[in-house]
Every structure is written in structure tokens, then in C-alpha cells.
Enzyme design. Structure first.
Site, mmCIF file in Angstrom:
data_model
loop_
_atom_site.group_PDB
_atom_site.id
_atom_site.type_symbol
_atom_site.label_atom_id
_atom_site.label_comp_id
_atom_site.label_asym_id
_atom_site.label_seq_id
_atom_site.Cartn_x
_atom_site.Cartn_y
_atom_site.Cartn_z
ATOM 1 N N ALA A 7 8.591 -0.090 3.176
ATOM 2 C CA ALA A 7 7.484 -0.243 2.231
ATOM 3 C C ALA A 7 8.038 -0.013 0.828
ATOM 4 O O ALA A 7 9.172 0.440 0.655
ATOM 5 C CB ALA A 7 6.362 0.754 2.532
ATOM 6 N N MET A 8 7.223 -0.331 -0.185
ATOM 7 C CA MET A 8 7.638 -0.148 -1.572
ATOM 8 C C MET A 8 6.449 0.320 -2.394
ATOM 9 O O MET A 8 5.375 -0.262 -2.336
ATOM 10 C CB MET A 8 8.198 -1.467 -2.142
ATOM 11 C CG MET A 8 8.568 -1.393 -3.612
ATOM 12 S SD MET A 8 9.819 -0.123 -3.934
ATOM 13 C CE MET A 8 9.464 0.250 -5.652
ATOM 14 N N GLU A 9 6.670 1.376 -3.198
ATOM 15 C CA GLU A 9 5.606 2.099 -3.872
ATOM 16 C C GLU A 9 5.122 1.472 -5.171
ATOM 17 O O GLU A 9 4.705 2.192 -6.088
ATOM 18 C CB GLU A 9 6.072 3.534 -4.160
ATOM 19 C CG GLU A 9 7.198 3.668 -5.185
ATOM 20 C CD GLU A 9 8.588 3.683 -4.607
ATOM 21 O OE1 GLU A 9 9.520 4.139 -5.290
ATOM 22 O OE2 GLU A 9 8.747 3.230 -3.451
ATOM 23 N N GLU A 34 4.495 6.490 0.458
ATOM 24 C CA GLU A 34 4.317 5.588 -0.685
ATOM 25 C C GLU A 34 3.272 6.126 -1.655
ATOM 26 O O GLU A 34 3.439 6.025 -2.872
ATOM 27 C CB GLU A 34 3.936 4.186 -0.201
ATOM 28 C CG GLU A 34 4.912 3.565 0.786
ATOM 29 C CD GLU A 34 6.364 3.645 0.342
ATOM 30 O OE1 GLU A 34 6.639 3.563 -0.872
ATOM 31 O OE2 GLU A 34 7.234 3.786 1.218
ATOM 32 N N HIS A 85 4.426 8.754 -4.016
ATOM 33 C CA HIS A 85 5.142 8.202 -5.169
ATOM 34 C C HIS A 85 4.215 7.869 -6.337
ATOM 35 O O HIS A 85 4.690 7.728 -7.467
ATOM 36 C CB HIS A 85 5.859 6.913 -4.769
ATOM 37 C CG HIS A 85 7.206 7.108 -4.157
ATOM 38 N ND1 HIS A 85 8.203 7.854 -4.748
ATOM 39 C CD2 HIS A 85 7.740 6.631 -2.998
ATOM 40 C CE1 HIS A 85 9.281 7.823 -3.987
ATOM 41 N NE2 HIS A 85 9.029 7.081 -2.910
ATOM 42 N N GLU A 143 12.804 9.984 -3.855
ATOM 43 C CA GLU A 143 12.683 9.661 -2.440
ATOM 44 C C GLU A 143 12.662 10.903 -1.553
ATOM 45 O O GLU A 143 11.943 10.946 -0.556
ATOM 46 C CB GLU A 143 13.815 8.721 -2.022
ATOM 47 C CG GLU A 143 13.794 7.376 -2.728
ATOM 48 C CD GLU A 143 12.520 6.580 -2.484
ATOM 49 O OE1 GLU A 143 11.742 6.948 -1.574
ATOM 50 O OE2 GLU A 143 12.294 5.593 -3.201
#
Length: 964
Positions: free
Chosen positions: A350-352, A386, A389, A408
């Protein structure tokens, strides 16, 4: 990761004019691009040229020119962007998918310069004026100097604009460019993802900017400290929806040359880093939170997945997680909405992206009829990671990538706290020991490890940045922050975080800024007594690699520490300012009752409470400290006696710790291998997951090393006797496998019971898995296999079967539209014992029509885990290396996972020579990544060979005695 954004009236008119004008410009670019054969060709059409040029007099020799350095000069600061993009979701006449766009960026000159250096990679530009890529104007009445020349520096990924005069310090300027690029399928930058729905292929245009791919989508100042506000407009086909970080301000129909196009504008983002920018054009649909919710939460994905309820669990847990994090940080969620979208093709988990989090489908979707308990836990922990973040990383961002660990590692740590709040009955925080601490130990014990934080000038190229996305950054980062929180207390830690976020909101920091805010809270709280400042304590864990093994001698009361290396003969060529000495917070208990805490402040000291002749002592309670523990032989014997007589006196986390520490101490030649094996003798009485999982993970090394030797049989026999009671236990509590165990941890341990029973040849287990799979083959529309057990059942049934079982599994893989099911089948198919089937499977991995690129690494590594498949994979990967790696934007990450998975069984001199030769071939090729992964593999292979030669006979003798 707004509150609003103030724009003066003149600036508002400028942005509006550029936004309207961009539509016609983009159409003109599309006409140009449709007639180009490839993205780097040059054509002259209607007076407009698309060009790519290289820096004048550029050579491979070192240069002190600013465009030959990988870091931006400190002369300019961006303030805001106005970006319009138009992705084409159908191929052009040459079969290429493209996007076109215009970009304007306002920046301030902060130091005298006649150069504008801005990131650009794999983009081609229209000449906006006579032989220049860009148009420069002044803002606020400032006159702009004329452009002398422009060029692209491909090595450092810069566009360079040389001006006839210097820019004025303190003044702002506007840089405007027109460009186009390929909407490729490399999973990086602005890329395309594809899926099939009702027999029709659909294309999604989506993004992955982290860490250095925003420059692939538009020209920008692509460094985390170069924060700015983004004004985005997307042009997209009718029938599609456009999403971005900000809420859409409306969509309108426009006509361009008799073609209907939708134009969606978005509210400006908060001030943020380029790597957090995200936008998606798709035919996806959504579910959303109730209208009365303070924050709009939407889950997006393929229509079939959303309508079948696969997004419901994510929607249900997102609001509680956000509420928990708001309370934990004591800071309100900074945005008005939280979009989360599941993509068919996505390289990471996944990407925040701030306000638009992107996921792999299996990281966001959960189907209770098909998905396992592990799948459900993965979804809630990834969402928690996520969303953590949104504050830590997005609101406050590291200044440079050398401090990526802080982003992270922190999100990894907090994800367990938030997931525990969302699912309070799971006891999920205990899993941090298995999933983060022990995972970090395994890598950090290698001399090829690295410190959590390094100097900025040691991490400059995109490849060097990519290599930081590893186990050390995520898992060791989480482990040391957990340790810090434990000795400070969670309330003090959280208060310091709040102060940190409050002071540095919308800006950038270095890790010592967090230490400073935590120290302020400690100084104000007299109940917290530390032996040194947080800076002095924590820098020893941050600035040097590795960790200590603490040795306690109960005969003398001595406590000592030494740098723990899993391969003690390996040379350490990385000096440490702290001489590999740590300030260690030691918690301990004595014979199950008395407890205490002690700080080890030197290599060794005496501590009277540790001296005993009768009680056992257990250190590192609940494994809150990031260190291993060794004892004198008498204390080891007392601990083993306690495990045998009444293991429940020892906390469950520490039962897992005793096993894990013992096996790793033995591998490091600190204790005898038979002592480690003796920690498993009590397992026939153990029914808890964490000790069993610790044992299985460590015994997996024995399987890897001995699977091809005569030790394998006695090892199977010994473990079969240990696992048989566990198998019978779960058979009883599940009413002969017809029910699901009630506890979260028991559901995991049921998997261990069946997996180990089948692995060690328990006949009833093998029959059970074959029966379930055969029932499924008889009725493919009704899978009788319990979701939690699917992976192990698929593997064992396909291993026991032939082509019929494999072909059925492959057909089910191709038919499924559920990502978690596909993932389990990818694994199960790797378990075949037929070499020709495994070779066929390997060929499928380099055909994107057979296996998605995002899944290639997993499939190859799974096959390599098969004793029959491992040599096939090694030959296949070396023979097809260029073909396998050429399409992957995240080269270093991909390479590291692949090499580690393929070579973990290597233990012979021949395999070592092959590996060293492969390293030379890679070094001589055009690949600029992967040296660290190969060095770790070489180190591991040497250690494996040495370990077998020193331990094989001992292990064989011990196992033989146990069966006597």
C-alpha cells in the site's frame, strides 16, 4: 496523511487562465504524440517539436556541475504547482498508452543563481518558445530573465534551464512546461493497471510516486523537503471517475475536436512532498461512510469486488482507526476525506498518499466467505499502517530519505496499536514480537546490515534510496520505537509525539527533533528516571547497525553485552562511533514472581539481584527490548526444567523468546546446538501459537539445510511426535475440523498443526488435505476447504497429486477475482513435485498474461522454496535475468526479495561459486542495483556451509537418541 488555501485575486486569475488554456494545449500535444513512433523520437508537426536532449559536453567522468549531482541545489524553493494531466486509456496507432500534460510551478529564489534545476525523468517536452522546453515569467511584478538554453540530464534525472541573468533573491517566478510520457505498466510514476470485467478489458491510470517517481509523471522538485501545494486538474474519458489527494470540486463535460472529455478539478492539497501526490482515473465504484461522519471515508475498487462486499470490512474499521489515531496523537485528522482504493496491479502492499491511499487488492479487500483470518489481519494492520502515516510522515515528513526509518518504523509500530483498538479480542500487539522484532533480528545479525539512520550524503541516488525500503527500516525501526515507548511509558511517548507533530506540522524534520520533544516531556515528569538523555540512549540504537546479546551469569550476578553476529567469523568492516556498545533497558523476573528493571550501561557490570543458586531468571520480559539473552548453563537448565514441568509459569511471549534466542545463539556458536534443540522437547504440551511459531521458524532452517541429507528422516520423526498432540488438540476443539477455533491466535496455530503434521508425514493429515481438495475438484463452484487452511491444503494436495491437481489449481487461479484467493493458489501451485510442471510455472512468470507483474517475485520465490524447484529457479533466473527485471521500476526492492528467496538453501561450495560468478556478471552488466542483496546471499551461503559442517553430526546423534 484542508483546512483551506488562501489565494490572492491576481494569482487566482493566473491559475484559472492556465487551467483553461491547458485543455487546448494538451489536445495539441495529443495530436503530436499520436504520430510519434516511440517516446524518444523527434518529429516536427505543425511547428511543435517534442524533444529530448542531453546535457552539453556530458561524459561519464565525475563532474562538479550542479546538474551532475543527484541532490537539488539549495537555491530555489517551490511554493505551489498547477498541474493538468490527460491519460489515454486506449492505445494509440503504435499500440502505446500515453499521457499528456501541462505543469506550472511557482518557486522562490532563496540564493543567487542563474540555473533552474528541476527533476524530470522519461518525459518529453514541447518547445514552448524558440528552442526552449519551458517558459519563465515573474510573479508579483518581478521580471524574469531570458532563457539561454535548456537540456535534460538523464543520469541525474534533471531538466536544466540556464538563464542569461541571475534570478532575484527573495522573488517568486512561474515556470510553465508542456510534456508527455508513456502510461506504461511498470508500476511506477503515472502508470496503467489492467483487469477484465464481464469479459471486457478495463484500464486504470494510477500512480506510485514514492520514492523518486513523481518526476516520471511531471517535472517537479522531487525531494521530500521541497513541500508545496498542488492544484490538480484531470481530463478523462466519459464513464470514468477521477480521484486525487483533494476532494473534487466538480466534473464538467467539454468537447475537444468533436471528442467528449470530462474535466475534473480538485481542491488544492495541503503543503506536502511530491512523493505523496496521487491521482487515479478508472471505472471503479465505491462505498462510503455515513453522511453524518466528520470525515468522508470512501473505499474504491472494481465494481464486482465492491458490489460483492469485499470493501465492507475496510470501511467498517477505517473510522475507528482514524478515531484512535486522532486520540493517540491528540491531533485532529488533517483532511476532509480519506479515500482508499484497491488496484489490480500495485508493486507494494500500500502507499500512504495523503487523502488517497492506494492498496493492492489483498491489502484492502476481505471476503469472509473466501478470505482467511490472516487476510483479515493483514487488511486491518495495513490500513492502520497507512493511516498512521497521515500524521507521522505526511503532516510531518523526514527531511531526507536517510531518515526513512522514522516514517516507516513508526507506522509499523503504531499499526499494531491501532489494529488492536479496531480488533480488541485478537491480542494483536503480541504478534509484533514475531512479525517485527524477530524478523529484524534475522537481518540485523548479518554484518551486511546497516544502521537505521545514515548521513544524507550516503544516500543520494534513486537506487540507494530504493535499497532503504527493507526489513531494517520497517521492522527494526518498529522494534526500537516499541522499546523506547516501553521504557518511557506509552503516555509519555504519545505526549512527546503530540508536541512533535504540533511544532513541525507541514514541515520537515530529522530524527533528533523527535528526541528533543520527547526529552522535554521526560524533563517535566519526575517519575521518569533515565540513566542518560534520550539522544544518548537512542543514538546507539539508531546510528550503529546490529544489536547486543546480553549474557546473565546467575552464579556471579554479572551482566555483559556483546555485538551479536549470527556468523561470528564474518568480518565487520563498518566502524561504529559507539564501538558496538548499547545502553540496554533490562527487564527481568525470578522464578515467575519477583520482577525488576536494570540499565546495562557498559560492556559488563555486577547486579546483585541476578545472583542465585536456586531460582531461574528470565530477562527481557515480553521481549520489549531489542536484544537477545544468554545465561550461564545452570540457569538454562532451570529454565528447561520449568518448561518441562509447568511451561505456563513463563509468559507466552517469553516461551517463544527462549526458543528463538536459543536457536540463534547456537547458530552464532555461543551455545551448543543440542541446548537449542532441547527447548523444543516440551512442545508436545504447548498449545499456544507464539512458541510454536517461533519453533517452526527456527526449525525451518534445519529443513532448509538438511532436506537433501540423511538428517531429514530423523528430523521428521522427532517433529511428528511433537506436533501429533497439537494436531489432535485442534481436531477435538474443531469437532473433527468442521468448526473454526474461537480465538484469533488459535486459528493461526491450527494452520501450524496441519502444516507441520503434513510436513512430517502424519498420515491422517495427508489424507485430510487430499480429501478436501478432491471434493473441491468434484464441485469447483463449492470450495469445502476452510479459508484459514486453504494455503496449506492447496500446497499439500498439489504436492501429493499430479498434472490433474495442478491444472485444476491453475484454472481456479485464472478464474478467481478475489486477490487473497489468487495469492493462496500462487503459493499452492509452487508445491508440485513434478519438475516439468514447475518449469511450466516458471515460464508463466515472465508472461504478464499469465501472472501479474506484482506477483512475479512471490511465484518465483515460492517455487524456490520447493526442494525440487530450487535448482530449476536458480537456472531459470540466471538465464532470464534481463527479461525478468527489465520492466520493474523498483529494481532494488525486487532484486533483494528475489535473491534472498532463491538462495536461502545455498550451502555448498559449488553454489557459493555460482553466486559469486553471478555477482560478477551483474556488476559487469548495466544493472546498477542489487549488490547488497548478493553480498548478503554470499555471506549467508558461507555461513550455511560452515554450520552444516559443524552441526550435522551433533544434530543427527541427538535426533537418533530421541527416537531410541
Amino acid at each position: 496523511m484542508g483546512k483551506g488555501f488562501y489565494i490572492s485575486k491576481p494569482l487566482g486569475l493566473v491559475l484559472f487562465g492556465l487551467g483553461v488554456g491547458s485543455v487546448l494545449t494538451i489536445f495539441a500535444l495529443s495530436v503530436v504524440y499520436a504520430q510519434e513512433k516511440r517516446k524518444n523520437e523527434v518529429d516536427a508537426i505543425d511547428g511543435s517539436r517534442m524533444v529530448t536532449t542531453e546535457a552539453p559536453h556530458s561524459t561519464s567522468a565525475p563532474s562538479n556541475e550542479p546538474w551532475d549531482k543527484y541532490r537539488l541545489p539549495d537555491t530555489l524553493l517551490p511554493e505551489y504547482y498547477n498541474l493538468t494531466l490527460w491519460p489515454r486509456l486506449v492505445p494509440d496507432e503504435q499500440g502505446m498508452y500515453v499521457f499528456t500534460g501541462t505543469s506550472g510551478v511557482a518557486f522562490k529564489c532563496v540564493k543567487k543563481t542563474n540555473l533552474i534545476i528541476i527533476h524530470s525523468h522519461q518525459l518529453n517536452f514541447t518547445l514552448t518558445s524558440e528552442m526552449h522546453h519551458a517558459k519563465l515569467t515573474g510573479l508579483g511584478g518581478t521580471s524574469a530573465p531570458a532563457v539561454l538554453k535548456t537540456w535534460l540530464r538523464t543520469q541525474t534525472q534533471f531538466m536544466v534551464i540556464q538563464l542569461k541573468e541571475n534570478l532575484q533573491v527573495g522573488k517568486s517566478y512561474w515556470l510553465y512546461m508542456e510534456f508527455r510520457g508513456e502510461l506504461s505498466d511498470d508500476l511506477g510514476g503515472f502508470y496503467r493497471s489492467q483487469y477484465t470485467e464481464n469479459g471486457v478489458q478495463k484500464v486504470v491510470a494510477t500512480t506510485q510516486m514514492q520514492p523518486t517517481s513523481a518526476r516520471n509523471a511531471f517535472p517537479c522538485f522531487d525531494e521530500p523537503s521541497m513541500k508545496a501545494v498542488f492544484h490538480l486538474t484531470l481530463l478523462h474519458p466519459p464513464g470514468t471517475v477521477a480521484l486525487a489527494n483533494g476532494m473534487d470540486l466538480g466534473t464538467e463535460n467539454i468537447i475537444i475536436d468533436n471528442q467528449e472529455v470530462l474535466r475534473t478539478r480538485f481542491e488544492p492539497t495541503e503543503k506536502m512532498s511530491t512523493y505523496l501526490l496521487a491521482f487515479v482515473v478508472s471505472e471503479f465504484t465505491k462505498i462510503r461512510s455515513p453522511h453524518e461522519a466528520n470525515v468522508l471515508i470512501r473505499i474504491w475498487g472494481r465494481r464486482e469486488a465492491i458490489e460483492s462486499g469485499q470493501g465492507n470490512y475496510a470501511l467498517n474499521v477505517t473510522l475507528p482507526i482514524l478515531k484512535y489515531l486522532e486520540n493517540y496523537y491528540n491531533t485532529t485528522y488533517p483532511l476532509s476525506k480519506s479515500d482508499q482504493i484497491a488496484l489490480p496491479d500495485f508493486a507494494a502492499g500500500a502507499m500512504e498518499n495523503w487523502g488517497l491511499v492506494t492498496y493492492r487488492e489483498l491489502s484492502l479487500f476481505y471476503d469472509p466467505k473466501v478470505s482467511s483470518n490472516e487476510d483479515k489481519e493483514w487488511v486491518v494492520t495495513v490500513i492502520s499502517h497507512e493511516l498512521a502515516h497521515m500524521w507521522f510522515g505526511n503532516l510531518v515528513t523526514m527531511r531526507w530519505w536517510n531518515d526513512l526509518w522514522l516514517n516507516e518504523g513508526f507506522a509499523s509500530y503504531v499499526s499494531y496499536l491501532a489494529a488492536d483498538y479496531a480488533e480488541p479480542t485478537w491480542n494483536i500487539k503480541d504478534l509484533m514480537v514475531l512479525q517485527q522484532v524477530q524478523r529484524a533480528f534475522a537481518v540485523d545479525a548479518l554484518v551486511s546490515s546497516h544502521p537505521l539512520s545514515s548521513n544524507e550524503d550516503e544516500v543520494v541516488t534513486p537506487d540507494q534510496i530504493d535499497q532503504l525500503f527493507d526489513t531494517i527500516t520497517y521492522s527494526k525501526g518498529a522494534a526500537v520505537l516499541r522499546m523506547l515507548s516501553e521504557f518511557l511509558t506509552e503516555s509519555v511517548f504519545a505526549k512527546g509525539l503530540h508536541n512533535y507533530l504540533h511544532q513541525y506540522a507541514y514541515s520537515n524534520t530529522v530524527y533528533t527533533d523527535l528526541w528533543e520533544k520527547l526529552q522535554e516531556v521526560v524533563d517535566a515528569d519526575s517519575s521518569i528516571q533515565l540513566p542518560a538523555s534520550i539522544n544518548d540512549i537512542m543514538n546507539r540504537w539508531i546510528l550503529q547497525m546490529g544489536f547486543p546479546v546480553v549474557t546473565i551469569d546467575t552464579q556471579t550476578g554479572s551482566i555483559s553485552q556483546q555485538y551479536f553476529r549470527i556468523h561470528p567469523e564474518a568480518e565487520v568492516n563498518k566502524p561504529s562511533a559507539y564501538n558496538y556498545e548499547w545502553l540496554v533497558p533490562i527487564t527481568w523476573m525470578k522464578s515467575g514472581s519477583n520482577m525488576g528493571q536494570h540499565w546495562l550501561l557498559a560492556k559488563t557490570n555486577l547486579y546483585e539481584p541476578m545472583k542465585t543458586d536456586t531460582d531461574w531468571i528470565l530477562a527481557n520480559l515480553n521481549v520489549t527490548g531489542y536484544y537477545r539473552v544468554n545465561y550461564d548453563s545452570q540457569n538454562w537448565e532451570r529454565l528447561l526444567t520449568q518448561l518441562t514441568s509447568d511451561h505456563k509459569v513463563i509468559p507466552v511471549l517469553n516461551r517463544g523468546q527462549i526458543i528463538d534466542d536459543a536457536f540463534n545463539l547456537a547458530r552464532a556458536e555461543i551455545i551448543n546446538i543440542t541446548l537449542a534443540l532441547r527447548t523444543t522437547k516440551y512442545l508436545s504440551k504447548e498449545m499456544e501459537y507464539i512458541p510454536w511459531e517461533s519453533a517452526i521458524r527456527n526449525l525451518q532452517y534445519f529443513f532448509l539445510m538438511f532436506e537433501r541429507t540423511e538428517v531429514f528422516g530423523p528430523l521428521q520423526t522427532y517433529l511428528q511426535r511433537k506436533v501429533q498432540p497439537l494436531f489432535e488438540h485442534f481436531k477435538a476443539i474443531t469437532s473433527n475440523w468442521t468448526q473454526k477455533p474461537p480465538r484469533h491466535m488459535d486459528q493461526y496455530n491450527q494452520i501450524n498443526a496441519i502444516s507441520m503434521a503434513c510436513k512430517t508425514g502424519v498420515k491422517e493429515c495427508l489424507e485430510l488435505t487430499r480429501m478436501w481438495y478432491r471434493q473441491w475438484m468434484t464441485n469447483p463452484d463449492s470450495n469445502p476447504i476452510p479459508p484459514n487452511l486453504k494455503a496449506t491444503v492447496y500446497c499439500n494436495a498439489i504436492a501429493a497429486g499430479g498434472v490433474e491437481e495442478w491444472d485444476f489449481g491453475w484454472q481456479m487461479f485464472k478464474n478467481t477475482t478475489i486477490a487473497t484467493e489468487a495469492d493462496k493458489l500462487i503459493y499452492g501451485l509452487s508445491c508440485s513435485k513434478e519438475p516439468w510442471l514447475l518449469n511450466r510455472y516458471l515460464e508463466y512468470t515472465i508472461d504478464p498474461n499469465m501472472i501479474r507483474k506484482q506477483d512475479v517475485t512471490y511465484a518465483i520465490v515460492y517455487i524456490a522454496g520447493n526442494v525440487i524447484g530450487q535448482p530449476l529457479v536458480w537456472d531459470f533466473v540466471r538465464g532470464n535475468w534481463e527479461r525478468i527485471t527489465k520492466d520493474f521500476d523498483d529494481g532494488s526492492f525486487f532484486f533483494g526479495r528475489l535473491i534472498q528467496g532463491i538462495t536461502k538453501k545455498f550451502s555448498t561450495e559449488f553454489e557459493l561459486q555460482q553466486l559469486q560468478r553471478f555477482k560478477e556478471e551483474i556488476a559487469a552488466s548495466s544493472f546498477s542495483f542489487g549488490t547488497q542483496a548478493i553480498e548478503q546471499a554470499i555471506e549467508q551461503t558461507k555461513a550455511n556451509s560452515k554450520w552444516i559442517s559443524e552441526n550435522k553430526a551433533q544434530v543427527m546423534n541427538w535426533l537418533t537418541k530421541q527416537s531410541a
